[in-house]
Every structure is written in structure tokens, then in C-alpha cells.
Design a protein around this motif. Structure first.
Motif, PDB file in Angstrom:
ATOM      1  N   UNK A  57       0.807  -1.144   0.016  1.00 56.34           N
ATOM      2  CA  UNK A  57      -0.006  -0.045   0.081  1.00 56.34           C
ATOM      3  C   UNK A  57       0.977   1.246  -0.134  1.00 56.34           C
ATOM      4  N   UNK A  58       2.118   1.162   0.681  1.00 50.14           N
ATOM      5  CA  UNK A  58       2.915   2.307   0.754  1.00 50.14           C
ATOM      6  C   UNK A  58       3.581   2.548  -0.776  1.00 50.14           C
ATOM      7  N   UNK A  59       3.671   1.549  -1.416  1.00 50.49           N
ATOM      8  CA  UNK A  59       4.517   1.751  -2.696  1.00 50.49           C
ATOM      9  C   UNK A  59       3.278   2.344  -3.548  1.00 50.49           C
ATOM     10  N   UNK A  63     -12.799  -2.890   1.206  1.00 56.36           N
ATOM     11  CA  UNK A  63     -12.898  -1.760   0.387  1.00 56.36           C
ATOM     12  C   UNK A  63     -11.677  -1.644  -0.543  1.00 56.36           C
ATOM     13  N   UNK A  64     -10.775  -2.520  -0.681  1.00 57.43           N
ATOM     14  CA  UNK A  64      -9.657  -2.479  -1.342  1.00 57.43           C
ATOM     15  C   UNK A  64      -9.813  -3.042  -2.938  1.00 57.43           C
ATOM     16  N   UNK A  65     -10.890  -3.521  -3.141  1.00 58.94           N
ATOM     17  CA  UNK A  65     -11.287  -4.080  -4.482  1.00 58.94           C
ATOM     18  C   UNK A  65     -12.469  -3.248  -5.024  1.00 58.94           C
ATOM     19  N   UNK A  66     -12.478  -3.020  -6.509  1.00 60.75           N
ATOM     20  CA  UNK A  66     -13.605  -2.422  -7.137  1.00 60.75           C
ATOM     21  C   UNK A  66     -13.630  -2.974  -8.592  1.00 60.75           C
ATOM     22  N   UNK A  68      -4.436   5.916  -6.194  1.00 62.14           N
ATOM     23  CA  UNK A  68      -5.314   5.367  -5.063  1.00 62.14           C
ATOM     24  C   UNK A  68      -6.075   3.839  -5.076  1.00 62.14           C
ATOM     25  N   UNK A  69      -6.279   3.405  -3.775  1.00 57.50           N
ATOM     26  CA  UNK A  69      -6.961   2.040  -3.713  1.00 57.50           C
ATOM     27  C   UNK A  69      -8.399   1.996  -3.205  1.00 57.50           C
ATOM     28  N   UNK A 106      -6.283   2.513   6.937  1.00 60.78           N
ATOM     29  CA  UNK A 106      -7.484   3.133   6.390  1.00 60.78           C
ATOM     30  C   UNK A 106      -8.374   2.614   5.343  1.00 60.78           C
ATOM     31  N   UNK A 107      -7.609   1.576   4.651  1.00 58.61           N
ATOM     32  CA  UNK A 107      -8.111   0.928   3.451  1.00 58.61           C
ATOM     33  C   UNK A 107      -8.486  -0.493   4.059  1.00 58.61           C
ATOM     34  N   UNK A 108      -9.485  -0.948   4.368  1.00 55.08           N
ATOM     35  CA  UNK A 108      -9.935  -2.224   4.762  1.00 55.08           C
ATOM     36  C   UNK A 108      -9.573  -3.301   3.473  1.00 55.08           C
ATOM     37  N   UNK A 109      -8.808  -4.089   3.567  1.00 54.40           N
ATOM     38  CA  UNK A 109      -8.489  -5.248   2.736  1.00 54.40           C
ATOM     39  C   UNK A 109      -9.664  -6.311   2.355  1.00 54.40           C
ATOM     40  N   UNK A 110      -9.838  -6.528   1.050  1.00 55.03           N
ATOM     41  CA  UNK A 110     -10.399  -7.631   0.635  1.00 55.03           C
ATOM     42  C   UNK A 110      -9.425  -8.822   0.885  1.00 55.03           C
ATOM     43  N   UNK A 111      -9.919  -9.959   1.237  1.00 50.23           N
ATOM     44  CA  UNK A 111      -8.725 -10.981   1.746  1.00 50.23           C
ATOM     45  C   UNK A 111      -9.493 -12.238   1.720  1.00 50.23           C
TER      46      UNK A 111
END
Length: 387
Positions: free
Chosen positions: A304-306, A379-382, A313-314, A333-338
């Protein structure tokens, strides 16, 4: 040295200062006892094998005959060795004293790590199941090193565990400690593996179907319209190999080929460098990936830092999927799809199956358990943004 770190959890620490192959920080007779037991634990001498004579041991380690005799005498009393008049000293045959019926109720747990990521949850699951049935836990970590795995196996045997749960170390790189594992089996200690298993050891295993998990994560992105998906997989363990296999399978099922540059493989020692460098290079290309699948949540959070530093934006510019549903998946702050990992439940199941092997020998316990993966969408996928 053994350090108590919790109610029934012990971390083993092997002394590093040695002289003539013996630990110079303990009495000489104990030094020799530890060395002989390590031979047995490491499979150098198997039950029924004859040991060197007292004279040979005294000469080899520059000890007196009296010291050697004391060491041998105590190992005979403790059941490690047996003497035969006129023939010599031999490694004793496995004894029922290691079984729960003989009073031993210590189960060993050997993991690649202990205090970080998902491992504390697995340990808590094992500990809870053992405690409920009146057992205690002896815990050791390999730090994902093969040499430490061997040391830990030797420690488990010297401590007289009645059963052992093992997470293999760098399971995709073979099993150089095969003899040490077989020595434990020779001594009648039932074993079970978690997360993955060494192919050359026919033991029950409790694990997640990682190939299905990798396929599930990738198919989620493909269904959202993404076609340039980068995969980042740690491939010195079989979990990563299987997750990568699922990544490729998901593409093949849609008759899509994976561009070689979008498949990034790395080893444990490279986990903090190679994936980050590879993603920076991919994002700078004329056709960057629109989504990435990560070996685990730990890597996803690091990448995410990269993405941020690249001014992206993610998930608007790049979708990210992690793996394991660890605490890290919701820590930013970005909740991961996992992909969910059973963690504590896996630990409980492993402990209960091992105790079934110990107490009843039920054949069902030898089948282990494979968990089906579940995708947790956050939230990390769309859907892929159309240009």
C-alpha cells in the motif's frame, strides 16, 4: 535453557557457545548427556544401535571415564539407553512411558514464528484445546530456518513430548531434517502438520486449500473486469506455491495467459525488498497492472505504501487482495479484501486430532482436515475503471 513465557507455553533456547561439540556452560556430565540425546533425536543413532564405548566417548570429548559413566548411567535410568552385559550400550527401544497413560501430558508445537502475524492465534487455539483435555504445551520456533527446525526437533525429543504438531519450515525447499523426523516416529511420538506438509512424511495435516484460495482471490478480480493482474507469491513454502497455482488456474479457466512480468516470486529473505521493487517497476510501465493479488495481508499492507508513493489510489486506480484475514486486514484506512484463514480454529482442530491419535488411535484422525477458503470482500477492490 528453557524460559517460561506463559501459563503453559515454553520457548526453547539452545545455548550457542560450544567446545568440542559440547555446551561449555553446563556440567561436563550434562554436556555429554545432551550430546548423546541429540544424536538420538537427530536420527544418527536409532533404537537398537550400539553407542561408542565409554573409552571412546572419554577420548573423543576429553572427559574422565567416571564422567562418561555418570552420563550413561543417567540416560539408562531415564530410558534413553540400555546396557547389555558384555556387549555394550545401546539406544533403547521406544517405551510406553511417553504415552499419556504413562503420565506424560506434554505436547510440542513447532512453528516458523510465534509472536507475529497470525501465529499467536494458531498457538492460542492449540493451547486452549490442550488445556481443556489436561495437557500442557511446549512451544518452539524455527524463525523459518532449517537448522533451527532440526534443533527444535531434537529439543522436543529430549524434553519427552508425547505428541508433536509441526508447521514445516520452507516446505517447498525439501526436507533435510528427514532423519530427525523419523527419529521421533521411531520413538513412538505421533505427529501432525499444520498449514502444509513435507511430501516425504506421511502424516495427517490440517491446512487451508491454498490453491482454491488463490483461485478465489484472482477470480474475484477477473469478475470485476481486471485483466492485468499482478501476483506476488513467496514460493519457498508450499502455501505460496499453491496460492500461485490458484492464481494461474483462475486465468486459465477464462482462457487468459498470465504475462510473465506480472508474476512476481520471492523468498522469505526478500520479502521486504523484492515485491516492493517489482511493484514500483510495474506501476511505472506504460500498461501497469490494475489489480494485485498478494501472498498475505502483511505484504498487501506493505505494498500500500508503494501505491501511495506512486500517487495512486486504492481501489480507484489499483485493486488489492490480501490473504489470511489477519488483524492487519482492517488495521489501515483501506480495509483489505482478503481470503480468510481459520487460525485459532485450525490450532484447535490440530490439537484435537493429535490427541485423538494419542488416546484412541482413531483412523479418522489420520486423515487430517482441509479447510475450504472464503473470500471476505472489503474496500480494497472495485470494478475496473473504464478509460
Amino acid at each position: 535453557m528453557y524460559v517460561q513465557v506463559a501459563r503453559c507455553v515454553i520457548i526453547t533456547v539452545k545455548p550457542s557457545h560450544e567446545v568440542n561439540g559440547l555446551n561449555a556452560q553446563s556440567p561436563k556430565y550434562l554436556q555429554l548427556k545432551e550430546e548423546i540425546v541429540s544424536w538420538i533425536a537427530g536420527g544418527r543413532y536409532l533404537p537398537g544401535d550400539k553407542l561408542p564405548s565409554e573409552n571412546e566417548l572419554a577420548e573423543r570429548f576429553a572427559l574422565s571415564r567416571q564422567t562418561v559413566r555418570q552420563s550413561i548411567g543417567e540416560l539408562v535410568q531415564e530410558g534413553w539407553l540400555s546396557r547389555e552385559q558384555g556387549k555394550g550400550t545401546f539406544v533403547a527401544r521406544p517405551s510406553a512411558e511417553r504415552r499419556p497413560s504413562g503420565g506424560n501430558r506434554t505436547v510440542g508445537l513447532l512453528t516458523t514464528h510465534i509472536s507475529d502475524y497470525i501465529f499467536p492465534s494458531i498457538v492460542r487455539g492449540v493451547e486452549a484445546a490442550l488445556k481443556e483435555r489436561g495437557y500442557r504445551l511446549l512451544l518452539s520456533s524455527t524463525d523459518n530456518r532449517k537448522d533451527r527446525e532440526r534443533e527444535s526437533l531434537e529439543t522436543m525429543l529430549t524434553q519427552g513430548v508425547c505428541g508433536l504438531i509441526v508447521e514445516p519450515t520452507k516446505s517447498a525447499e525439501g526436507n533435510p531434517n528427514f532423519e530427525a523426523f523419523m527419529a521421533l516416529e521411531y520413538h513412538g511420538i505421533p505427529m501432525l502438520m499444520i498449514n502444509e506438509q513435507y511430501p516425504d512424511l506421511d502424516w495427517p495435516c490440517v491446512k487451508l486449500d491454498d490453491a482454491a484460495g488463490g483461485r478465489l482471490a484472482t477470480d474475484h478480480l477477473l469478475s470485476a473486469g481486471h485483466r492485468r493482474i499482478a501476483g506476488f507469491f513467496k514460493t519457498d513454502d508450499l502455501q505460496g506455491v499453491q496460492r500461485m497455482k490458484g492464481f494461474v488456474q483462475a486465468h486459465r479457466e477464462r482462457h487468459l495467459a498470465v504475462p510473465p512480468e506480472l508474476l512476481v516470486r520471492y523468498a522469505t529473505e526478500e520479502k521486504d525488498s523484492r515485491p516492493h521493487e517489482a511493484l514500483r517497476e510495474l506501476l511505472a510501465q506504460p500498461e501497469p497492472p490494475t489489480a494485485i493479488v498478494c501472498y498475505n495481508d502483511q505484504l498487501a499492507v506493505g505494498l500500500l505504501d508503494v501505491v501511495r508513493k506512486a500517487g495512486l489510489r486504492v481501489p480507484e486506480d489499483l485493486s488489492i487482495v490480501g490473504y489470511d484475514d489477519s488483524f492487519l486486514a482492517t488495521a489501515t484506512e483501506i480495509k483489505l479484501t482478503t481470503v480468510a484463514h481459520p487460525k485459532a480454529e485450525m490450532g484447535e482442530t490440530a490439537a484435537m486430532l493429535l490427541l485423538d491419535l494419542l488416546e484412541t488411535g482413531r483412523p479418522e484422525a489420520r486423515r487430517g482436515k482441509v479447510y475450504e477458503p472464503k473470500l471476505i470482500v472489503r474496500e480494497s477492490t472495485a470494478a475496473r475503471r473504464r478509460e
